[in-house]
Scaffold this active site. Structure first.
Site, PDB file in Angstrom:
ATOM      1  CG  HIS A 160      -6.385   0.314  -1.741  1.00 12.97           C
ATOM      2  ND1 HIS A 160      -6.788  -0.552  -0.955  1.00 12.97           N
ATOM      3  CD2 HIS A 160      -7.090  -0.032  -2.960  1.00 12.97           C
ATOM      4  CE1 HIS A 160      -8.177  -1.462  -0.828  1.00 12.97           C
ATOM      5  NE2 HIS A 160      -8.696  -0.890  -2.000  1.00 12.97           N
ATOM      6  CG  HIS A 178      -4.618  -0.202   3.997  1.00 10.41           C
ATOM      7  ND1 HIS A 178      -3.451  -0.796   3.010  1.00 10.41           N
ATOM      8  CD2 HIS A 178      -4.972   0.628   2.952  1.00 10.41           C
ATOM      9  CE1 HIS A 178      -4.536  -0.526   1.706  1.00 10.41           C
ATOM     10  NE2 HIS A 178      -5.050  -0.034   1.340  1.00 10.41           N
ATOM     11  CB  CYS A 210      -0.979   0.228   1.514  1.00  5.58           C
ATOM     12  SG  CYS A 210      -0.141   0.168   2.875  1.00  5.58           S
TER      13      CYS A 210
END
Length: 159
Positions: free
Chosen positions: A135, A123, A73
């Site tokens: 993402h 994240h 990520c």
């Protein structure tokens, strides 16, 4: 003079300098074929980073990877912003710490979206508009666009 004056008539009587003044006051440029300055400018780094992330659609997730073919990520956000001329630290938490924190109401395309739990960021993705992000979600997945699935998010703008 009447209130419904013909624009070409006004221009012929007032000259170029006055025409530019009228354009500034009325909010439009009266010269055909001339683009407004904002549209003619190169895209901002945030928009470029968003476009770079979108161009990586389908790239596989790999823990610790920073591209150009595989990403985790924060590797995706780091890579996308690097291509846009901006430097970000490596992890999602470090990226959050470096950004200017903004409200959900103030978010714009290209801003970073940080998912958190217990005050810890775990994240990150790039805001694509319409409550969606680009993402690299997890092992076994690929870079993709998805709706923001949680209310436990922070937003950050890269400086």
């Amino acid at each position: 003079m009447t209130a419904q004056m013909n624009v070409p008539s006004v221009l012929s009587r007032t000259g170029t300098v006055s025409a530019l003044t009228i354009a500034a006051v009325c909010g439009s440029l009266l010269a055909p074929g001339v683009a407004p300055q904002a549209e003619a400018a190169a895209p901002a780094p945030a928009v470029k980073a968003l476009n770079v992330a979108a161009s990586k659609k389908g790239s596989p997730y790999k823990y610790g990877a920073v591209g150009p073919k595989r990403f985790d990520c924060s590797g995706l956000t780091l890579y996308a912003y690097k291509q846009a001329g901006k430097t970000l630290p490596r992890t999602a938490q470090q990226q959050y710490n470096k950004t200017r924190h903004i409200s959900a109401a103030g978010r714009q395309k290209g801003d970073l979206v940080f998912f958190h739990s217990g005050g810890r960021v775990y994240h990150v993705g790039i805001y694509a508009g319409s409550n969606k992000i680009w993402h690299s979600p997890k092992a076994g997945s690929v870079v993709k666009q998805e709706r923001i699935w949680s209310k436990a998010v922070y937003y950050g703008r890269v400086r």
